[in-house]
Design an enzyme around this catalytic site. Structure first.
Site, PDB file in Angstrom:
ATOM      1  N   GLU A  35      -9.220 -15.850 -12.657  1.00  9.90           N
ATOM      2  CA  GLU A  35      -8.462 -15.315 -11.519  1.00  9.90           C
ATOM      3  C   GLU A  35      -7.710 -16.423 -10.787  1.00  9.90           C
ATOM      4  O   GLU A  35      -8.287 -17.473 -10.489  1.00  9.90           O
ATOM      5  CB  GLU A  35      -9.429 -14.615 -10.565  1.00  9.90           C
ATOM      6  CG  GLU A  35      -8.893 -13.327 -10.014  1.00  9.90           C
ATOM      7  CD  GLU A  35      -8.708 -12.246 -11.071  1.00  9.90           C
ATOM      8  OE1 GLU A  35      -7.542 -11.956 -11.408  1.00  9.90           O
ATOM      9  OE2 GLU A  35      -9.704 -11.716 -11.575  1.00  9.90           O
ATOM     10  N   SER A 122      -0.621  -1.574 -11.309  1.00 10.99           N
ATOM     11  CA  SER A 122       0.375  -0.509 -11.462  1.00 10.99           C
ATOM     12  C   SER A 122       1.768  -1.122 -11.409  1.00 10.99           C
ATOM     13  O   SER A 122       2.719  -0.575 -11.975  1.00 10.99           O
ATOM     14  CB  SER A 122       0.211   0.539 -10.360  1.00 10.99           C
ATOM     15  OG  SER A 122       0.527   0.011  -9.087  1.00 10.99           O
ATOM     16  N   ASP A 167      -0.176 -10.269 -15.695  1.00  6.18           N
ATOM     17  CA  ASP A 167      -0.210  -8.806 -15.715  1.00  6.18           C
ATOM     18  C   ASP A 167       0.752  -8.233 -16.751  1.00  6.18           C
ATOM     19  O   ASP A 167       0.415  -7.324 -17.512  1.00  6.18           O
ATOM     20  CB  ASP A 167       0.151  -8.251 -14.336  1.00  6.18           C
ATOM     21  CG  ASP A 167      -0.800  -8.735 -13.250  1.00  6.18           C
ATOM     22  OD1 ASP A 167      -1.798  -9.395 -13.601  1.00  6.18           O
ATOM     23  OD2 ASP A 167      -0.533  -8.461 -12.075  1.00  6.18           O
TER      24      ASP A 167
HETATM   25  P1  ADP Z   1      -1.155  -3.073  -8.047  1.00  6.36           P
HETATM   26  O1  ADP Z   1      -0.214  -3.723  -8.997  1.00  6.36           O
HETATM   27  O2  ADP Z   1      -2.456  -3.792  -7.935  1.00  6.36           O
HETATM   28  O3  ADP Z   1      -1.369  -1.625  -8.316  1.00  6.36           O
HETATM   29  P2  ADP Z   1       0.929  -3.812  -6.219  1.00  6.36           P
HETATM   30  O4  ADP Z   1       0.990  -3.832  -4.730  1.00  6.36           O
HETATM   31  O5  ADP Z   1       1.182  -5.051  -6.974  1.00  6.36           O
HETATM   32  O6  ADP Z   1      -0.484  -3.170  -6.598  1.00  6.36           O
HETATM   33  O7  ADP Z   1       1.977  -2.754  -6.775  1.00  6.36           O
HETATM   34  C1  ADP Z   1       1.942  -1.423  -6.299  1.00  6.36           C
HETATM   35  C2  ADP Z   1       3.365  -0.964  -5.994  1.00  6.36           C
HETATM   36  O8  ADP Z   1       4.077  -0.730  -7.237  1.00  6.36           O
HETATM   37  C3  ADP Z   1       3.409   0.346  -5.265  1.00  6.36           C
HETATM   38  O9  ADP Z   1       3.239   0.171  -3.878  1.00  6.36           O
HETATM   39  C4  ADP Z   1       4.795   0.850  -5.629  1.00  6.36           C
HETATM   40  O10 ADP Z   1       5.768   0.210  -4.829  1.00  6.36           O
HETATM   41  C5  ADP Z   1       4.955   0.364  -7.077  1.00  6.36           C
HETATM   42  N1  ADP Z   1       4.534   1.420  -8.008  1.00  6.36           N
HETATM   43  C6  ADP Z   1       3.452   1.421  -8.788  1.00  6.36           C
HETATM   44  N2  ADP Z   1       3.357   2.565  -9.510  1.00  6.36           N
HETATM   45  C7  ADP Z   1       4.421   3.308  -9.165  1.00  6.36           C
HETATM   46  C8  ADP Z   1       4.896   4.629  -9.535  1.00  6.36           C
HETATM   47  N3  ADP Z   1       4.233   5.389 -10.403  1.00  6.36           N
HETATM   48  N4  ADP Z   1       6.034   5.061  -8.954  1.00  6.36           N
HETATM   49  C9  ADP Z   1       6.695   4.297  -8.065  1.00  6.36           C
HETATM   50  N5  ADP Z   1       6.299   3.079  -7.671  1.00  6.36           N
HETATM   51  C10 ADP Z   1       5.178   2.580  -8.208  1.00  6.36           C
HETATM   52 MG    MG Z   2       0.537  -5.727  -8.789  1.00  6.93          MG
END
Ligand code: ADP
Ligand code: MG
Length: 377
Positions: A35, A122, A167
């Site tokens: 990490e 995500s 990632d």
């Molecule tokens: P993680 O990567 O840990 O899930 P992050 O803060 O790095 O969290 O990324 C999350 C952001 O990515 C969300 O707040 C959004 O802006 C974008 N995102 C993720 N999935 C989607 C989706 N299915 N549709 C639209 N935006 C998304």
């Molecule tokens: Mg992220």
């Protein structure tokens, strides 16, 4: 999962009034160990997981880009000359198009079953699904490593989150039942067999639902401390600093910077030891290394929170072979490597402990190591 691919294609058609040319998916990832080592040119060991983001895409004849998601009803529309100015969630997909240098307009619809903000990336999932799809439709011919860099640059330059290459690499280079052992200096990748199924082990995710914000300052402050330590020891990155040299030159940095550097150096060692243990099928050793990693993140790097510590400690008391917080920290998820027959006890115990302590109810589920991004339709 073809179900979600088809659903995304249908959603595209409902929104834009015609069928997409294709649907591409890219998985989220969970980091097994390693990490904050990625931006220090070190080692990481994530897996791509069996939860993914789907991008339904079609090119347009003009230079308009439209993007929509199950996230909101609004369609975001920009001229392709303005892709780099996208903001909010649209900065992820449109940032990728910007970095790719999209020379044509396109319509894009996003759906996903990757939990957002849980440390399962995500963000990389959305970037990589869009990168793979647009690259193919525009005929750009970037290979997967190049696409990983493009996703990272979109996140750094357009979203404004100073994240590393891990990632996107996991999302693009993952392999079923294998981990992605990535050297973030050479960007060399080895898919290492996990052997979890044969050992009747599973990876349990405990999403604490404590929101983590990578662009909030804590992550950037850790990066800055690592850079300061590298500078003080006159090495290009902490990858090039040994524990002996750090100890010998301890007075060159303040105590906090010393501990930040110590985490990175020992964490790199733990990744290498973990890979060696995996190859021997020594899961007990793997588990020990996970716990040591957690302690190092809690005490030296100081990126854990009470909910994550509770999740890890409760997991270890209820049958896990190893457990640690995962992801950037300050919230998000922990993982436990757990014998299958002990998962329900572990799960119930974590729910009960969180309730006792007055924490929000966590989301607990298992994941498997899955293949990287692919075209679905
Ligand atoms: P993680 O990567 O840990 O899930 P992050 O803060 O790095 O969290 O990324 C999350 C952001 O990515 C969300 O707040 C959004 O802006 C974008 N995102 C993720 N999935 C989607 C989706 N299915 N549709 C639209 N935006 C998304
Ligand atoms: Mg992220």
């Amino acid at each position: 999962m073809l179900g979600l691919a088809k659903k995304t294609a249908d959603e595209f058609e409902a929104k834009f009034g015609y069928a997409p040319t294709g649907v591409w998916s890219a998985p989220g990832r969970v980091n097994i160990i390693g990490e904050h080592t990625d931006y220090n040119e070190g080692f990481v060991l994530p897996i791509a997981i069996n939860r993914a983001t789907y991008a339904a895409i079609a090119l347009r004849e003009d230079d308009t880009a439209r993007v929509a998601s199950t996230f909101s009803d609004a369609v975001v529309e920009l001229n392709i000359a303005q892709l780099g100015e996208a903001s909010g969630w649209a900065a992820y997909p449109l940032g990728v198009a910007h970095v790719l240098g999209a020379s044509k307009g396109f319509d894009l619809f996003i759906d996903s079953d990757v939990p957002v903000g849980a440390g399962l990336s995500s963000s990389a999932a959305i970037e990589c699904a869009v990168a793979l799809g647009l690259d193919e439709l525009l005929g750009l011919g970037n290979d997967r490593r190049a696409l990983a860099r493009i996703g990272q640059r979109a996140e750094n330059e357009v979203v404004g989150a100073p994240t590393g290459i891990m990632d996107q690499s996991a999302s693009l280079l993952g392999k079923v039942d294998h981990a992605v052992f990535l050297d973030c200096q050479s960007l060399e990748v080895e898919n290492v067999a996990l052997g979890f199924a044969a050992a009747a082990l599973e990876v349990v995710i405990i999403d604490t639902r404590v929101a983590h914000r990578l662009n909030d300052g804590g992550y950037a402050a850790r990066r800055a401390a690592c850079e300061a330590a590298a500078k003080a020891f006159e090495v290009p990155s902490l990858r090039h600093l040994s524990l002996e040299t750090l100890e010998a030159g301890r007075e060159l940095v303040d105590d906090v910077t010393y501990r930040r550097a110590r985490h990175i150096i020992t964490e790199n060692d733990r990744v290498l030891s973990f890979v060696a243990a995996l190859k021997l099928g020594d899961f007990k050793r793997c588990g020990e290394l996970m716990v040591q990693s957690h302690v190092s993140m809690r005490d030296d790097f100081e990126i854990s929170v009470d909910e994550l510590d509770t999740a890890v400690e409760t997991s270890m008391r209820h049958g896990a072979v190893g457990a640690r917080m995962t992801g950037g920290g300050f919230g998000g998820a922990s993982i436990a490597l757990c014998p299958i027959e002990k998962i329900s006890d572990l799960t119930n115990s974590v729910y009960a402990e969180f309730e006792l302590l007055g924490y929000a109810r966590p989301d607990i589920f298992t994941v498997n190591a899955a293949d990287g991004a692919t075209r679905q339709i």
